[in-house]
Scaffold this motif. Sequence first.
Motif, mmCIF file in Angstrom:
data_model
loop_
_atom_site.group_PDB
_atom_site.id
_atom_site.type_symbol
_atom_site.label_atom_id
_atom_site.label_comp_id
_atom_site.label_asym_id
_atom_site.label_seq_id
_atom_site.Cartn_x
_atom_site.Cartn_y
_atom_site.Cartn_z
ATOM 1 N N LYS A 24 2.514 7.856 12.601
ATOM 2 C CA LYS A 24 3.643 7.526 11.741
ATOM 3 C C LYS A 24 4.304 6.205 12.163
ATOM 4 C CE LYS A 24 7.520 9.899 10.990
ATOM 5 N NZ LYS A 24 8.328 11.040 11.417
ATOM 6 N N ALA A 25 4.324 5.962 13.494
ATOM 7 C CA ALA A 25 4.990 4.753 13.973
ATOM 8 C C ALA A 25 4.306 3.502 13.416
ATOM 9 C CB ALA A 25 4.993 4.723 15.489
ATOM 10 N N LEU A 26 2.988 3.575 13.239
ATOM 11 C CA LEU A 26 2.275 2.395 12.756
ATOM 12 C C LEU A 26 2.500 2.162 11.270
ATOM 13 C CD1 LEU A 26 -1.077 2.542 14.694
ATOM 14 C CD2 LEU A 26 0.761 0.913 14.984
ATOM 15 N N TYR A 27 2.936 3.196 10.568
ATOM 16 C CA TYR A 27 3.326 2.985 9.170
ATOM 17 C C TYR A 27 4.734 2.424 9.084
ATOM 18 C CZ TYR A 27 -0.803 5.025 7.085
ATOM 19 O OH TYR A 27 -2.079 5.240 6.679
ATOM 20 N N ARG A 28 5.370 2.332 10.241
ATOM 21 C CA ARG A 28 6.725 1.811 10.346
ATOM 22 C C ARG A 28 7.626 2.542 9.352
ATOM 23 N NH1 ARG A 28 5.207 -3.363 11.921
ATOM 24 N NH2 ARG A 28 7.330 -4.047 12.237
ATOM 25 N N ASP A 29 8.623 1.830 8.831
ATOM 26 C CA ASP A 29 9.520 2.602 7.959
ATOM 27 C C ASP A 29 9.096 2.529 6.492
ATOM 28 O OD1 ASP A 29 10.071 -0.006 7.796
ATOM 29 O OD2 ASP A 29 12.115 0.127 8.600
ATOM 30 N N ILE A 30 7.860 2.116 6.253
ATOM 31 C CA ILE A 30 7.418 1.954 4.869
ATOM 32 C C ILE A 30 7.140 3.300 4.206
ATOM 33 C CG2 ILE A 30 5.389 1.227 3.559
ATOM 34 C CD1 ILE A 30 5.482 -1.321 5.155
ATOM 35 N N VAL A 31 6.518 4.186 4.974
ATOM 36 C CA VAL A 31 6.183 5.477 4.391
ATOM 37 C C VAL A 31 7.308 6.474 4.658
ATOM 38 C CG1 VAL A 31 4.470 7.309 4.338
ATOM 39 C CG2 VAL A 31 3.756 4.976 4.785
ATOM 40 N N GLN A 32 8.174 6.607 3.698
ATOM 41 C CA GLN A 32 9.259 7.584 3.808
ATOM 42 C C GLN A 32 9.015 8.690 2.791
ATOM 43 O OE1 GLN A 32 11.452 7.214 6.095
ATOM 44 N NE2 GLN A 32 11.649 5.048 6.557
ATOM 45 N N GLU A 33 9.729 9.754 2.948
ATOM 46 C CA GLU A 33 9.601 10.874 2.011
ATOM 47 C C GLU A 33 9.730 10.393 0.568
ATOM 48 O OE1 GLU A 33 9.070 14.257 2.489
ATOM 49 O OE2 GLU A 33 8.471 13.562 4.488
ATOM 50 N N ASP A 34 10.701 9.482 0.377
ATOM 51 C CA ASP A 34 11.037 9.139 -1.003
ATOM 52 C C ASP A 34 10.371 7.859 -1.524
ATOM 53 O OD1 ASP A 34 12.350 7.687 0.829
ATOM 54 O OD2 ASP A 34 14.328 7.760 -0.111
ATOM 55 N N THR A 35 9.468 7.258 -0.715
ATOM 56 C CA THR A 35 8.813 6.047 -1.238
ATOM 57 C C THR A 35 7.857 6.456 -2.360
ATOM 58 O OG1 THR A 35 8.532 5.633 1.118
ATOM 59 C CG2 THR A 35 7.896 3.854 -0.381
ATOM 60 N N ASP A 36 7.937 5.764 -3.503
ATOM 61 C CA ASP A 36 7.090 6.238 -4.597
ATOM 62 C C ASP A 36 5.684 5.651 -4.520
ATOM 63 O OD1 ASP A 36 6.758 3.907 -6.265
ATOM 64 O OD2 ASP A 36 8.913 4.078 -6.627
ATOM 65 N N PHE A 37 4.806 6.262 -5.318
ATOM 66 C CA PHE A 37 3.378 5.993 -5.247
ATOM 67 C C PHE A 37 3.043 4.506 -5.453
ATOM 68 C CE2 PHE A 37 -1.054 6.581 -6.371
ATOM 69 C CZ PHE A 37 -1.426 7.591 -5.513
ATOM 70 N N THR A 38 3.604 3.922 -6.519
ATOM 71 C CA THR A 38 3.256 2.519 -6.810
ATOM 72 C C THR A 38 3.727 1.591 -5.698
ATOM 73 O OG1 THR A 38 5.040 2.835 -8.387
ATOM 74 C CG2 THR A 38 2.926 2.094 -9.289
ATOM 75 N N GLN A 39 4.887 1.898 -5.166
ATOM 76 C CA GLN A 39 5.406 1.060 -4.087
ATOM 77 C C GLN A 39 4.481 1.151 -2.861
ATOM 78 O OE1 GLN A 39 9.348 2.236 -3.172
ATOM 79 N NE2 GLN A 39 9.955 0.202 -2.479
ATOM 80 N N LEU A 40 4.045 2.369 -2.562
ATOM 81 C CA LEU A 40 3.145 2.543 -1.423
ATOM 82 C C LEU A 40 1.863 1.753 -1.636
ATOM 83 C CD1 LEU A 40 3.484 6.313 -0.512
ATOM 84 C CD2 LEU A 40 4.088 4.347 0.888
ATOM 85 N N LYS A 41 1.378 1.742 -2.875
ATOM 86 C CA LYS A 41 0.144 1.001 -3.131
ATOM 87 C C LYS A 41 0.335 -0.497 -2.942
ATOM 88 C CE LYS A 41 -2.858 2.088 -6.345
ATOM 89 N NZ LYS A 41 -3.416 2.552 -7.636
ATOM 90 N N GLN A 42 1.532 -0.961 -3.234
ATOM 91 C CA GLN A 42 1.785 -2.386 -3.005
ATOM 92 C C GLN A 42 1.678 -2.732 -1.522
ATOM 93 O OE1 GLN A 42 5.593 -3.264 -4.624
ATOM 94 N NE2 GLN A 42 4.780 -3.384 -6.710
ATOM 95 N N TYR A 43 2.149 -1.816 -0.710
ATOM 96 C CA TYR A 43 2.086 -2.067 0.735
ATOM 97 C C TYR A 43 0.692 -1.825 1.288
ATOM 98 C CZ TYR A 43 7.175 -2.110 1.096
ATOM 99 O OH TYR A 43 8.498 -2.421 0.981
ATOM 100 N N LEU A 44 0.097 -0.733 0.843
ATOM 101 C CA LEU A 44 -1.094 -0.236 1.542
ATOM 102 C C LEU A 44 -2.400 -0.520 0.830
ATOM 103 C CD1 LEU A 44 0.352 3.220 2.575
ATOM 104 C CD2 LEU A 44 0.282 1.134 3.918
ATOM 105 N N GLY A 45 -2.343 -1.163 -0.310
ATOM 106 C CA GLY A 45 -3.576 -1.539 -0.998
ATOM 107 C C GLY A 45 -3.948 -0.570 -2.094
ATOM 108 N N PRO A 46 -5.037 -0.907 -2.841
ATOM 109 C CA PRO A 46 -5.326 -0.235 -4.104
ATOM 110 C C PRO A 46 -5.899 1.188 -4.011
ATOM 111 C CG PRO A 46 -6.981 -1.907 -3.628
ATOM 112 C CD PRO A 46 -5.940 -2.039 -2.580
ATOM 113 N N SER A 47 -6.182 1.688 -2.817
ATOM 114 C CA SER A 47 -6.840 3.005 -2.774
ATOM 115 C C SER A 47 -5.855 4.154 -3.055
ATOM 116 C CB SER A 47 -7.494 3.217 -1.412
ATOM 117 O OG SER A 47 -7.866 4.562 -1.267
ATOM 118 N N ASN A 48 -6.076 4.825 -4.188
ATOM 119 C CA ASN A 48 -5.236 5.992 -4.496
ATOM 120 C C ASN A 48 -5.426 7.077 -3.452
ATOM 121 O OD1 ASN A 48 -4.230 4.919 -6.833
ATOM 122 N ND2 ASN A 48 -5.926 5.702 -8.067
#
Length: 721
Positions: A358-382
């Motif tokens: 979790k630490a390596l995801y830093r504060d980007i992956v939170q409970e409430d981060t939505d799907f599209t936003q996560l894809k912007q950070y983490l790339g196109p893989s659903n």
Amino acid sequence: MEAPPPYNLCNPNKKSAIINRSYALLHSIAITSLIFYRLSSFFHSTPSLPLLLAFTSELILSVLWLLSQAFLWRPFTCQTFPERLLQDKNDDELPAIDVFICTADPEKEPPLEVMNTVLSAMAMDYPAEKLSVYVSDDGGCGLTLYAMKEAWEFSRYWVPFCTRFGIKTRCPKLYFSRFDDEFLGQGYEAEKEKIKVQEAESNGKMLEEFNTKNHPAHVEVMQDESHNANGTNQVKMPRLVYVSREKNPSYHHHFKAGALNVLFRVSNMISNSPYILVLDCDMRCNDPTSAKQAMCFHIDPKINSNLAFVQFPQKFHNLSKMDIYDGQLRSTFLVKWPGMDGLQGPMLSGSGFYMKRKALYRDIVQEDTDFTQLKQYLGPSNELVKSLKSAKYNTDVTSRLLEETRFLASCKYEEGTQWGKQVGFLYMSLLEDYFTGFNLHCEGWKSIFYNPSSPAFLGTATTKLNDTLLQGSRWNCGALQVTFSRFSPLIYGLKSRMSLLQRMCYVYLSLQPFYFFPIWCLATIPQLCLLHGIPLYPKVSNSWFMVFSYIFIMSQLKHLEEVLSTGDPIRTWWNEQRIWMMKASISYTIGMLNAVLKLLGLKEANFVPTNKVADDEQITFYQNGLFNFQASTVVLTPLITLVTLNMICLAAGATRTIVDGSFNAMFGQIFLSFYVLMVQYPLIDGMIFRKDKGRVPTSVTLLSLAISASFLCFGSLIIKS
Ligand SMILES: O=c1ccn([C@@H]2O[C@H](COP(=O)(O)OP(=O)(O)O[C@H]3O[C@H](CO)[C@@H](O)[C@H](O)[C@H]3O)[C@@H](O)[C@H]2O)c(=O)[nH]1
Ligand SMILES: [Mn+2]
């Protein structure tokens, strides 16, 4: 109700803290007096250029000294009690661990050695179904893949054998060098033979034809259906996955950090364990219980919420008694990191750490981060984004899943994403560990340094002067990339929760290469002045001389105290001064040049893996404590030049002081020159007396003489003008 006994204990070393603080206090008074003396003398007469250079050097040394005191302020020692942990938790309750092992170059990192590291990790004393080992092969080499398949074959005997008999040594190579076991020993020999045959059959092509710069992604999960299908093998086995990410010259691959991030994504799809152990390909697991020891911190509810990683020291299996190159990095792992345990925790050190995913995801992956936003950070893989939300362990790896992992290991995947910038291991510096750890600490994460009495991991230390100094150059170049960026610890995240002392530690490492300036000045300028009878230090009869002597003697005594307190012999004290001078004059300088060239866009930073193989000749030199001067001219010439220069100046300068009776005024400089020569005696020996292959080549000696002579001529012109 009485509290349950803890899984770990971290206590301050009160005695060390008292010694360190008293020393720091007295020393800072002495340093302040020295600066006062210099400045007040500048009021009486305008300082000469040599005096200004000497004073600048003294200032730089003082600043670095002051910063380094942060490491000594609150030393701590930690203990763990895995047996208590096991009383409380059964195997099912232990969290899963993904082990990442990186290799890049099959010539410098022989596949057989990688296989040993992999087997030692697979055989760790941890529930097999909770362990997955991922190997990243940046070389994309067929022989490494072959060795991994053989490792898998052999592990089916090796892992159950180690578990059943509670074997302590879980690296097969080491085990069979100590003990006999007919059946398994033969099995291991057979694997070794197979790898050799495989290499021979390809006429060496497997080693020569691999292409580190251009190859497709390859992911392979080792499994043996036949075995599981007929149910002959009921023993649970850790998983082994081979990953060779795609390489393409038009994409930057970001060296080890890039490799680790690919493993991070691929493992997210397959096992998605909450903890990650990172190992270099030469870092074998020596104590199989290290995972449980690390969990004593990671599962402890009192500290686990913001604990990012548990760092074990890097220790080495091939150190000689003399350890002339300070391969053990004593001051880092026995003084500085325990010192940081009293603060926010040690720096990340590349290998031998258990990191919270979790630490390596830093504060980007939170409970409430939505799907599209996560894809912007983490790339196109659903699939990747989905896997974040479900912490499930995939028992079957379907071909679709494998397809997805190859996509995650492709060059294009990271384009336009935050990988290496905000997520995962960070790319900006060659020293990815230091930079990633710094960012975590800035965000308020903590770390713990744990140094058990039985080494958790054992790697291969450099045993050649050239390798040691070039490795140091890369580290320092990496540190300076951070210093020269907006992430410099001097300015970055000043509003973060990092304490002043913790920041001082980071600033120290980021400025450490600046030692190059005082070392070059103080090994040349006072000597040149000695030749010309120009004093730079107070006369022996002057009371200010006491201040200089105090600083010199006390820093020597403090160093000695530190060496003895870490259980090393007096010899280490002397050895360390020698190798430090060499590192400061070569590694810091080359690191600085490379970093500046990189800053100006004139050179690309490069991570050339360190050689992990040594021939017999090299080993003999090293074991006998003899420096091996078979080194590149760039590395050797400056060292020899400094020594030659000091010899000339000491001989000529001392004669001169006797003739004109200026010993009282020139003592400081005579002593300085003498001290440099004493410490660097092996260089003189290699230049003049040694006849073996490791001696200093005559061409280098002659070149150095020429450079020294030119320096003295030009220097004299400048001094006299
Ligand atoms: O492009 C690359 C270059 C290196 N590596 C691997 O990185 C590891 C470390 O490389 P090594 O050549 O051993 O460098 P060292 O200087 O000895 O490594 C120290 O310093 C590095 C930071 O520069 C840390 O990452 C390491 O953990 C630490 O042991 C090895 O397993 C390599 O195979 C890669 O996977 N890809
Ligand atoms: Mn290494």
